[in-house]
Design a protein around this motif. Structure first.
Motif, PDB file in Angstrom:
ATOM      1  N   ARG A 153       3.319  -6.143   2.391  1.00  0.00           N
ATOM      2  CA  ARG A 153       4.625  -5.378   1.958  1.00  0.00           C
ATOM      3  C   ARG A 153       5.619  -5.981   1.128  1.00  0.00           C
ATOM      4  O   ARG A 153       6.061  -5.582   0.198  1.00  0.00           O
ATOM      5  CB  ARG A 153       5.381  -5.058   3.293  1.00  0.00           C
ATOM      6  N   SER A 154       5.565  -7.515   1.241  1.00  0.00           N
ATOM      7  CA  SER A 154       6.548  -8.382   0.246  1.00  0.00           C
ATOM      8  C   SER A 154       5.918  -8.278  -0.958  1.00  0.00           C
ATOM      9  O   SER A 154       6.402  -8.274  -2.116  1.00  0.00           O
ATOM     10  CB  SER A 154       7.124  -9.260   0.803  1.00  0.00           C
ATOM     11  N   LEU A 155       4.539  -8.430  -0.997  1.00  0.00           N
ATOM     12  CA  LEU A 155       3.720  -8.728  -2.158  1.00  0.00           C
ATOM     13  C   LEU A 155       3.968  -7.228  -3.086  1.00  0.00           C
ATOM     14  O   LEU A 155       4.034  -7.414  -4.105  1.00  0.00           O
ATOM     15  CB  LEU A 155       2.199  -9.010  -2.221  1.00  0.00           C
ATOM     16  N   LEU A 156       3.844  -6.163  -2.267  1.00  0.00           N
ATOM     17  CA  LEU A 156       3.878  -4.814  -2.998  1.00  0.00           C
ATOM     18  C   LEU A 156       5.311  -4.737  -3.680  1.00  0.00           C
ATOM     19  O   LEU A 156       5.409  -4.359  -4.710  1.00  0.00           O
ATOM     20  CB  LEU A 156       3.607  -3.757  -1.775  1.00  0.00           C
ATOM     21  N   ARG A 157       6.326  -5.000  -2.832  1.00  0.00           N
ATOM     22  CA  ARG A 157       7.856  -4.925  -3.267  1.00  0.00           C
ATOM     23  C   ARG A 157       7.847  -5.637  -4.753  1.00  0.00           C
ATOM     24  O   ARG A 157       8.357  -5.147  -5.751  1.00  0.00           O
ATOM     25  CB  ARG A 157       8.652  -5.290  -2.085  1.00  0.00           C
ATOM     26  N   ARG A 158       7.445  -7.011  -4.648  1.00  0.00           N
ATOM     27  CA  ARG A 158       7.503  -7.621  -5.652  1.00  0.00           C
ATOM     28  C   ARG A 158       6.764  -7.357  -6.931  1.00  0.00           C
ATOM     29  O   ARG A 158       7.341  -7.281  -8.020  1.00  0.00           O
ATOM     30  CB  ARG A 158       6.913  -9.226  -5.262  1.00  0.00           C
ATOM     31  N   ALA A 159       5.515  -6.699  -6.753  1.00  0.00           N
ATOM     32  CA  ALA A 159       4.531  -6.321  -7.772  1.00  0.00           C
ATOM     33  C   ALA A 159       5.108  -4.856  -8.589  1.00  0.00           C
ATOM     34  O   ALA A 159       5.098  -4.948  -9.678  1.00  0.00           O
ATOM     35  CB  ALA A 159       3.278  -6.121  -7.447  1.00  0.00           C
ATOM     36  N   LEU A 160       5.909  -4.160  -7.477  1.00  0.00           N
ATOM     37  CA  LEU A 160       6.125  -2.820  -7.907  1.00  0.00           C
ATOM     38  C   LEU A 160       7.574  -2.616  -8.388  1.00  0.00           C
ATOM     39  O   LEU A 160       8.047  -1.507  -8.918  1.00  0.00           O
ATOM     40  CB  LEU A 160       5.611  -1.837  -7.143  1.00  0.00           C
ATOM     41  N   GLY A 161       8.357  -3.645  -8.041  1.00  0.00           N
ATOM     42  CA  GLY A 161       9.811  -3.508  -8.406  1.00  0.00           C
ATOM     43  C   GLY A 161       9.986  -3.018  -9.909  1.00  0.00           C
ATOM     44  O   GLY A 161       9.422  -3.896 -10.791  1.00  0.00           O
ATOM     45  N   GLY A 162      10.821  -1.967 -10.225  1.00  0.00           N
ATOM     46  CA  GLY A 162      11.085  -1.690 -11.640  1.00  0.00           C
ATOM     47  C   GLY A 162       9.888  -0.929 -12.282  1.00  0.00           C
ATOM     48  O   GLY A 162      10.293  -0.264 -13.224  1.00  0.00           O
ATOM     49  N   ILE A 163       8.946  -0.607 -11.415  1.00  0.00           N
ATOM     50  CA  ILE A 163       7.815  -0.028 -11.960  1.00  0.00           C
ATOM     51  C   ILE A 163       7.795   1.444 -11.232  1.00  0.00           C
ATOM     52  O   ILE A 163       7.738   2.656 -12.011  1.00  0.00           O
ATOM     53  CB  ILE A 163       6.252  -0.437 -11.971  1.00  0.00           C
ATOM     54  N   ALA A 164       7.974   1.626 -10.054  1.00  0.00           N
ATOM     55  CA  ALA A 164       7.809   2.664  -9.290  1.00  0.00           C
ATOM     56  C   ALA A 164       8.680   2.378  -7.767  1.00  0.00           C
ATOM     57  O   ALA A 164       8.952   1.422  -7.585  1.00  0.00           O
ATOM     58  CB  ALA A 164       6.418   2.906  -8.777  1.00  0.00           C
ATOM     59  N   ARG A 165       9.245   3.906  -7.303  1.00  0.00           N
ATOM     60  CA  ARG A 165       9.862   3.879  -6.287  1.00  0.00           C
ATOM     61  C   ARG A 165       9.003   3.447  -5.188  1.00  0.00           C
ATOM     62  O   ARG A 165       8.016   4.456  -4.895  1.00  0.00           O
ATOM     63  CB  ARG A 165      10.647   5.179  -6.219  1.00  0.00           C
ATOM     64  N   LEU A 166       8.949   2.593  -4.208  1.00  0.00           N
ATOM     65  CA  LEU A 166       8.058   2.491  -3.087  1.00  0.00           C
ATOM     66  C   LEU A 166       8.535   2.738  -1.637  1.00  0.00           C
ATOM     67  O   LEU A 166       9.746   2.430  -1.574  1.00  0.00           O
ATOM     68  CB  LEU A 166       7.458   0.754  -3.135  1.00  0.00           C
ATOM     69  N   GLN A 167       7.808   3.537  -1.146  1.00  0.00           N
ATOM     70  CA  GLN A 167       8.563   3.817   0.219  1.00  0.00           C
ATOM     71  C   GLN A 167       7.247   3.602   1.426  1.00  0.00           C
ATOM     72  O   GLN A 167       6.209   3.899   1.066  1.00  0.00           O
ATOM     73  CB  GLN A 167       8.694   5.391   0.427  1.00  0.00           C
ATOM     74  N   PHE A 168       7.623   2.885   2.415  1.00  0.00           N
ATOM     75  CA  PHE A 168       6.747   2.645   3.336  1.00  0.00           C
ATOM     76  C   PHE A 168       7.000   3.652   4.460  1.00  0.00           C
ATOM     77  O   PHE A 168       8.130   3.835   4.883  1.00  0.00           O
ATOM     78  CB  PHE A 168       6.843   1.487   4.122  1.00  0.00           C
ATOM     79  N   VAL A 169       6.073   4.470   4.944  1.00  0.00           N
ATOM     80  CA  VAL A 169       6.124   5.585   5.808  1.00  0.00           C
ATOM     81  C   VAL A 169       5.238   5.666   7.027  1.00  0.00           C
ATOM     82  O   VAL A 169       4.015   5.223   6.779  1.00  0.00           O
ATOM     83  CB  VAL A 169       5.698   6.909   4.866  1.00  0.00           C
ATOM     84  N   ASP A 170       5.693   5.962   8.179  1.00  0.00           N
ATOM     85  CA  ASP A 170       4.965   5.850   9.358  1.00  0.00           C
ATOM     86  C   ASP A 170       5.398   7.358   9.954  1.00  0.00           C
ATOM     87  O   ASP A 170       6.087   7.982   9.520  1.00  0.00           O
ATOM     88  CB  ASP A 170       4.937   4.822  10.077  1.00  0.00           C
ATOM     89  N   ASP A 171       4.690   7.550  11.062  1.00  0.00           N
ATOM     90  CA  ASP A 171       4.795   8.726  11.656  1.00  0.00           C
ATOM     91  C   ASP A 171       6.141   8.906  12.140  1.00  0.00           C
ATOM     92  O   ASP A 171       6.818  10.115  12.017  1.00  0.00           O
ATOM     93  CB  ASP A 171       3.976   8.956  12.978  1.00  0.00           C
ATOM     94  N   GLY A 172       6.933   7.655  12.682  1.00  0.00           N
ATOM     95  CA  GLY A 172       8.508   8.085  13.117  1.00  0.00           C
ATOM     96  C   GLY A 172       9.168   8.495  11.863  1.00  0.00           C
ATOM     97  O   GLY A 172      10.072   9.294  12.039  1.00  0.00           O
ATOM     98  N   ARG A 173       9.040   8.098  10.927  1.00  0.00           N
ATOM     99  CA  ARG A 173       9.703   8.226   9.356  1.00  0.00           C
ATOM    100  C   ARG A 173       9.561   9.563   9.186  1.00  0.00           C
ATOM    101  O   ARG A 173      10.591  10.227   8.661  1.00  0.00           O
ATOM    102  CB  ARG A 173       9.472   7.372   8.476  1.00  0.00           C
ATOM    103  N   ILE A 174       8.240  10.233   9.409  1.00  0.00           N
ATOM    104  CA  ILE A 174       8.226  11.600   9.114  1.00  0.00           C
ATOM    105  C   ILE A 174       9.015  12.574   9.940  1.00  0.00           C
ATOM    106  O   ILE A 174       9.405  13.626   9.780  1.00  0.00           O
ATOM    107  CB  ILE A 174       6.654  11.963   9.000  1.00  0.00           C
ATOM    108  N   ASP A 175       8.761  12.065  11.328  1.00  0.00           N
ATOM    109  CA  ASP A 175       9.618  13.009  12.378  1.00  0.00           C
ATOM    110  C   ASP A 175      11.182  12.850  12.014  1.00  0.00           C
ATOM    111  O   ASP A 175      11.672  13.798  12.006  1.00  0.00           O
ATOM    112  CB  ASP A 175       9.378  12.214  13.627  1.00  0.00           C
TER     113      ASP A 175
END
Ligand SMILES: Cc1cc2nc3c(=O)[nH]c(=O)nc-3n(C[C@H](O)[C@H](O)[C@H](O)COP(=O)(O)OP(=O)(O)OC[C@H]3O[C@@H](n4cnc5c(N)ncnc54)[C@H](O)[C@@H]3O)c2cc1C
Length: 536
Positions: free
Chosen positions: A324-346
């Protein structure tokens, strides 16, 4: 090149097939033949009969009879090759429907594989794993739970999980050759071999590849590798209003170093909208194609980006946290990143009505329709949710019992391969988009990071076959697109039945393929024209 089918040859073969398979398994019902020859675009071939063998021995007998009477025979597993030809053969002949060969022959929880027959569907395999209380996950495509595993794998189809490159996770083929003989590939050919389902290459030359996208044999069994369910699973979604290039360049290192192990899919706004419901007839005031300004307005209302990606991290909790932190670092400023799980969808589901009321603009209902099935696919759970996209231009709603062939949905997939670089993917998607718009279709495009180094784009030409002239326009568009992509260096990974000539590059390679075909199938009875040219 098979000789033309004669009435006397056909009726003699039908009598023998009826004796070999039983009359219940030989159909010449005109309605059934017409349905089987109907695809999601115009087809020219006719089907004279449908044979439904129930065992490998019956497949062998069917082939021997076809050979004796020189009747072409085209196998299908479940015949739902939508967008590429459905169950229709390339040229006239008899259909060999392998749907009754639907046994799960072997399964190993320990070594994570299953050995199956061609009629086994995604739903059947999923239900089987559930019934076994297995800790293994399969991969699933976005087509339908009722599609086969083997037919898709033989076409080199792909899904969404780390096992998404289907041909790359298959081995130990049992194949009925055009003369009726049966061979086994890899180590399966050694009579007492204990490794046929777990080691791919075998000893000496490897023949597996000959039976993918070809007409050299009928696959009656195959082993498929599965993946252990990860300790922790985390889906993520990306959105950008920019171009796709920087996103691909940011994701590639993560794909190459194993942070991202699955087949990530990146869809443009048109693609996402088509996956989430019907064509916006009201907003477009009944006009097709949907224009860019209307799309931009809808995008803002619905809340997705110009490019949208779905992926997942599979591993231990520690690995997922690190990724997750590698993704945040690589994609910062390029795309909006959202981690989603079933709880978040509910949670989103809960707040959605008041959110819509407060913002008066954003309508999350479409996103809520898409997210759960997307997460399912990332876990290898088959869904028929995305089949709705085949109905994109159909007026009158989407039926519960979806059947794009019957319902005259127009769909042609063009699926070029590109290197996993932003420059190449941007060039390819821009070219595809221009060609589609020029021919009056929306640019419905997704890009899949199939392997570490290569992407496959699926460009959907989607239309209503009931609108006069659309069939012809779609075919023109498809051909113009494939030809331009070939000129640009982006060959298709898979072809539709009306365009098999693009597989023929001639020269020494073409000569070698022809001589293999002549050797294995001197009467040219097996799937003539399918990926190997035939001029009948
Ligand atoms: C909305 C939508 C989403 C889709 N999503 C995906 C996706 O995510 N990934 C994907 O790959 N595809 C996708 N598809 C395309 C297609 O529907 C699937 O690939 C589907 O699995 C193919 O149909 P099938 O499994 O019935 O194969 P079949 O139609 O049975 O087989 C395909 C071809 O393989 C050959 N073949 C089949 N069985 C045998 C055999 N036993 N021996 C020798 N040759 C054989 C035949 O030439 C046959 O025509 C999608 C289609 C739609 C409409």
């Amino acid at each position: 090149v098979p000789a033309p089918i004669t009435a006397s040859g056909l009726s003699a073969a039908l009598a023998e097939w009826t004796e070999a398979l039983g009359s219940a398994h030989v159909s010449v019902d005109p309605g059934a033949l017409r349905d089987a020859a109907t695809a999601t675009f115009p087809t020219a071939s006719t089907i004279s009969a449908i044979l439904s063998p129930g065992t490998r021995e019956e497949v062998q007998r069917s082939v021997i009879i076809a050979n004796r009477h020189r009747i072409p025979l085209s196998p299908i597993s479940t015949g739902k090759n939508w967008g590429y030809g459905s169950s229709a053969p390339v040229l006239d002949g008899v259909l060999l429907d392998l749907g009754r060969l639907d046994r799960i022959v072997d399964f190993s929880e320990e070594l994570a594989y299953v050995t199956i027959e061609p009629g086994v569907t995604q739903r059947q395999l999923y239900d089987f794993l559930q019934a076994q209380r297995s800790d293994l996950w399969m991969d699933a495509t976005g087509a339908s739970p009722d599609c086969s595993v083997i037919g898709n794998t033989l076409e080199r189809g792909f899904g969404h999980t780390p096992m998404g490159d289907h041909a790359g996770s298959a081995c130990g083929l049992q194949v009925v050759l055009p003369d009726g003989a049966c061979i086994e590939t890899g180590f399966c050919r050694f009579p007492k071999s204990k490794v046929g389902a777990v080691a791919r290459n075998g000893l000496g030359p490897s023949f597996d590849g000959l039976f993918f996208q070809s007409n050299l044999g009928i696959v009656t069994r195959m082993s498929i590798w599965l993946m252990p369910a990860p300790e922790y699973f985390q889906a993520f979604f990306l959105q950008t209003e920019g171009t796709i290039g920087p996103l691909v360049d940011a994701l590639r290192p993560l794909r190459l170093n194993g942070t991202i192990r699955n087949v990530m899919h990146i869809g443009n706004d048109f693609k996402v909208l088509s996956g989430s419901g019907e064509y916006p007839w009201k907003e477009s005031r009944g006009h097709t194609p949907l224009d860019r300004p209307t799309m931009d307005k809808l995008r803002a209302e619905i809340g997705f980006g110009r490019w949208n990606a779905s992926g997942a991290i599979y591993g231990t909790r520690v690995q997922v946290r690190e990724a997750r932190s590698l993704l945040r670092r690589a994609l910062g400023g390029i795309a909006r990143l959202q981690f989603v799980d079933d709880g978040r969808i509910d949670f989103i589901r809960l707040i959605e009505p008041s959110y819509r009321f407060v913002t008066r603009r954003q309508d999350l209902r479409r996103a809520l329709k898409l997210l759960p099935p997307l997460i399912q696919l990332l876990k290898g759970v088959p869904t028929d949710c995305f089949l709705a996209s085949a109905y994109w231009r159909k007026k009158g709603g989407i039926p519960d019992d979806k059947n794009p062939d019957r319902d005259r949905c127009g769909l042609l997939w063009c699926s070029p391969v590109a290197p996993n670089t932003g420059k190449a993917v941007e060039e390819l998607t821009a070219l595809a988009s221009d060609r589609l718009v020029e021919h009056g279709f929306e640019p419905l495009i997704s890009v899949s990071l199939l392997t570490e180094r290569a992407t496959v784009s699926t460009v959907a030409i989607t239309y209503d076959r009931d609108v006069p002239g659309e069939d012809q326009r779609a075919v023109r568009c498809y051909r113009a697109l494939v030809e331009e992509l070939l000129r640009g260096g982006y060959p298709p990974y898979r072809l539709s039945i009306g365009s098999m000539e693009y597989a023929d590059t001639g020269g020494p390679y073409g000569n070698m393929m022809q001589s293999i075909k002549r050797t294995l199938d001197p009467n040219g009875i097996l799937s003539p024209g399918h990926y190997l040219p035939s001029d009948r």
